[in-house]
Write a protein that holds these residues in place. Sequence first.
Motif, short mmCIF file in Angstrom:
data_model
loop_
_atom_site.label_atom_id
_atom_site.label_comp_id
_atom_site.label_asym_id
_atom_site.label_seq_id
_atom_site.Cartn_x
_atom_site.Cartn_y
_atom_site.Cartn_z
N LEU A 279 0.88 -1.09 0.19
CA LEU A 279 0.08 0.10 0.13
C LEU A 279 0.74 1.29 0.05
N VAL A 280 1.96 1.11 0.81
CA VAL A 280 2.92 2.45 0.68
C VAL A 280 3.43 2.43 -0.56
N GLU A 281 3.64 1.54 -1.39
CA GLU A 281 4.25 1.61 -2.64
C GLU A 281 3.42 2.48 -3.41
N THR A 318 13.68 8.86 -8.89
CA THR A 318 12.52 8.51 -8.33
C THR A 318 12.41 8.85 -6.72
N LEU A 319 11.19 8.50 -6.12
CA LEU A 319 10.93 8.66 -4.82
C LEU A 319 11.53 7.63 -4.02
N GLY A 320 12.38 7.81 -3.13
CA GLY A 320 12.70 6.77 -2.21
C GLY A 320 11.54 6.85 -1.02
N ARG A 321 11.06 5.72 -0.62
CA ARG A 321 10.09 5.60 0.50
C ARG A 321 10.16 4.46 1.50
N PHE A 322 11.25 3.51 1.37
CA PHE A 322 11.34 2.47 2.11
C PHE A 322 12.73 2.33 2.87
N SER A 327 15.79 5.19 1.57
CA SER A 327 16.80 4.87 0.62
C SER A 327 16.25 3.91 -0.53
N ALA A 328 15.26 3.32 -0.52
CA ALA A 328 14.86 2.32 -1.65
C ALA A 328 13.33 2.97 -2.31
#
Length: 538
Positions: A279-281, A318-322, A327-328
Amino acid sequence: MRRTFLIPRRKLPGAPASTNPANETRSAKALRTVAASGLILIAAALPSAAGEQVSPGLATERHDLKPKDKARVDRVVRPTTDFSRPEQFELMQGGAGTSEKRVNQDAFSHSSANITFEEEGTFKLGNGMFRKLWVSSPSSTQASDGLGPLFNARACQSCHLKDGRGHPPEGNSDATSMFLRLARPAETEEEKAALAERKVLNFPDPVYGGQFQDLAVPGLKGEGRMVISYQQFPVELAGGTKMVLRWPSYSVSDLGYGPMNPKTTLSPRVTPQMIGLGLVEQIHPADILANADPDDKDGDGISGKPSIVRDHKTGELTLGRFGWKASAPSIRQQSADAFAGDIGISTPDVPHHWGDCTKAQGTCLAMPNGVQDRLGPAEAPDPIMDLVTFYSQNLAVPARRDIDKPEVLRGKQMFYEAGCASCHMPKFVTRRDAPNKAQAFQLIWPYSDFLLHDMGEDLADGQQVGDATGREWRTPPLWGIGLTQTVNGHTFFLHDGRARNLTEAILWHAGEGQAARDRFAALPASDRDALIKFLESL
């Protein structure tokens, strides 16, 4: 040999004076801004290399929504001002995929409730790959060899215990669910340019690589041992309540391959829980970027900034979110990095057959690897990566509990009024064009803005990771936090588990979190208890 890394400690304040209720929190300002103008565009704040087009991963507008749906989403995600009752759909904090199964030790291991029957089979196969124990090469179990040669764990599940939160080694327990990241600063102009162009996140130790690995296959020495020591100091809250916080320092001993670079920093990390990652992705990048204020232009003391990284496969920004420092950019990339760094297994995404072994570790590089020609050019080929990624994308968020209890509702109000929701932003609506319908157009309640924030010197690790400085961390999602004891049998929080309960975790907030921390500390004991009860209901 033993190296110790100490961070200077400043005195934490006791109970501060009460805050001015006229001060507007970022969540309240977000409500006002959204109501007035819809999405905030911050394209001008997004860094990009010369000549590069803004990638879809950095889109600042939601082209997946029609204007009518856009207006509807804006209304739904507005921060509430009514704390007399639960909000609509608040119980189902993971959207339609929320797990309503009985709460027990398996609460984080259920599949999303809205995946298909066929996908449920894929999920179970992925669970098998997640639990798979890898062995050293050569082995008669050719589909399972390739471990290490240096490693921290033999399976994904070994670190992500019950798909939940890791912990620091306490008593006689091992350090499997906690490890040390290693990095040194850029030294040459070429290295500085590589950082600026986002070709790398940082630079590993020349001998021990990017991760300290205490385990090794037979015939090889591990890299050494992580050592943690604690100092304790008191903090007094409003009403005379006394707390004792513990200040950690980290070192390494029994180094197996000579000294580390004197500039190498140690960053302790406990493994985060796995729920809700898919969901976060699928939160649209525009909705995350809309909350960024890297220069704190509104003057509220909170300057969350996005982590901009390069996608391993496309090379696009792109946007890192993990990860603890965002950083991922994707679950697959995060998984591939973990396979290489934690287990020493190569994948098509990160084809490092000897894991994190460096040129200085010749005996490590001389060990056999587990690549099988008949299975492909990696130890964990695409079918394994696909299954592990699908499994990680579909671990369900448990339903909320006690949402209508007066004390929980009061605690929710305290959470908002203290300013916690300024960074731990309650809700999003995922993108309508998500690849899997199970994650498409879902109202979710992760309680995070997925941005980087300066958390002060107390929590600093001194280690740059891409856009994140040594004082910055991604806001961790809070959903499921109240089930940590149930699932993992402990209540250690923050990136290194130094906090032994939720109250301690709040009291460690500094930097951009200082004002919210001080408001919490100034609350009457009954209101502090209510805020904790609210967190325990998530």
